[in-house]
Design a protein around this motif. Structure first.
Motif, PDB file in Angstrom:
ATOM      1  N   PHE A   1       0.829  -1.201   0.000  1.00  0.00           N
ATOM      2  CA  PHE A   1       0.000   0.000   0.000  1.00  0.00           C
ATOM      3  C   PHE A   1       0.870   1.260   0.000  1.00  0.00           C
ATOM      4  O   PHE A   1       0.628   2.202  -0.751  1.00  0.00           O
ATOM      5  CB  PHE A   1      -0.920  -0.029   1.227  1.00  0.00           C
ATOM      6  N   ALA A   2       1.908   1.272   0.841  1.00  0.00           N
ATOM      7  CA  ALA A   2       2.794   2.436   0.943  1.00  0.00           C
ATOM      8  C   ALA A   2       3.513   2.703  -0.374  1.00  0.00           C
ATOM      9  O   ALA A   2       3.660   3.857  -0.794  1.00  0.00           O
ATOM     10  CB  ALA A   2       3.804   2.236   2.070  1.00  0.00           C
ATOM     11  N   LYS A   3       3.961   1.636  -1.026  1.00  0.00           N
ATOM     12  CA  LYS A   3       4.697   1.803  -2.285  1.00  0.00           C
ATOM     13  C   LYS A   3       3.808   2.219  -3.444  1.00  0.00           C
ATOM     14  O   LYS A   3       4.199   3.033  -4.281  1.00  0.00           O
ATOM     15  CB  LYS A   3       5.398   0.498  -2.651  1.00  0.00           C
ATOM     16  N   LYS A   4       2.593   1.657  -3.509  1.00  0.00           N
ATOM     17  CA  LYS A   4       1.740   1.853  -4.684  1.00  0.00           C
ATOM     18  C   LYS A   4       0.735   2.996  -4.549  1.00  0.00           C
ATOM     19  O   LYS A   4       0.368   3.601  -5.543  1.00  0.00           O
ATOM     20  CB  LYS A   4       0.956   0.570  -4.984  1.00  0.00           C
ATOM     21  N   GLU A   5       0.277   3.277  -3.309  1.00  0.00           N
ATOM     22  CA  GLU A   5      -0.859   4.189  -3.189  1.00  0.00           C
ATOM     23  C   GLU A   5      -0.641   5.430  -2.335  1.00  0.00           C
ATOM     24  O   GLU A   5      -1.444   6.349  -2.387  1.00  0.00           O
ATOM     25  CB  GLU A   5      -2.074   3.414  -2.664  1.00  0.00           C
ATOM     26  N   VAL A   6       0.407   5.470  -1.546  1.00  0.00           N
ATOM     27  CA  VAL A   6       0.630   6.654  -0.709  1.00  0.00           C
ATOM     28  C   VAL A   6       1.560   7.604  -1.453  1.00  0.00           C
ATOM     29  O   VAL A   6       2.730   7.300  -1.670  1.00  0.00           O
ATOM     30  CB  VAL A   6       1.238   6.259   0.670  1.00  0.00           C
TER      31      VAL A   6
END
Length: 139
Positions: A109-114
């Motif tokens: 999530f951190a790599k792709k969406e934040v």
């Protein structure tokens, strides 16, 4: 809806409150309490005090859901017994739901969406923030 992301570390829980503002954008609130520590996990009074502090925090900040970053139950990176007591106490907070999110899901999530973290986000709250943000955006 207000979500509180939780990261349990040793004898404390780190708390980050996130919600969607009127424009539908995610915001992190700045509550005065960002950590609650369990002093003595063998003391009934301390366990009750910790639960009361969590309940007070949830009421003050209008928390609907706690989201806990999970820890391994076995192996070298396993969470300690105290951390699992803390997890249970979070689940017992009246009027709040509890969800769990895996470290792998948070990393993805951190790599792709934040795109960006909130200004002046303390390093120790990063995983708690990610947990809350993950639950808020993933329904």
């Amino acid at each position: 809806m207000r979500v509180c992301g939780c990261e349990i570390s040793a004898k404390e829980v780190r708390l980050a409150v996130v919600h969607l503002n009127d424009d539908g954008n995610m915001e992190m609130l700045r509550p005065k309490t960002t950590r609650i520590e369990l002093e003595d996990d063998t003391s009934e009074a301390d366990l009750r005090s910790f639960l009361a502090a969590l309940h007070e925090f949830s009421c003050e900040n209008e928390i609907d859901t706690f989201v806990i970053k999970t820890r391994a139950k076995k192996g070298r990176m396993a969470g300690g017994a105290v951390s699992f007591k803390i997890e249970t106490l979070i689940q017992l907070v009246e009027g709040c739901h509890t969800r769990f999110v895996s470290p792998v899901a948070l990393s993805h999530f951190a790599k792709k969406e934040v795109e960006a973290y909130p200004d002046k986000l303390p390093v120790y709250l990063k995983n708690a923030f990610l947990s809350g943000a993950f639950a808020l955006t993933r329904g």
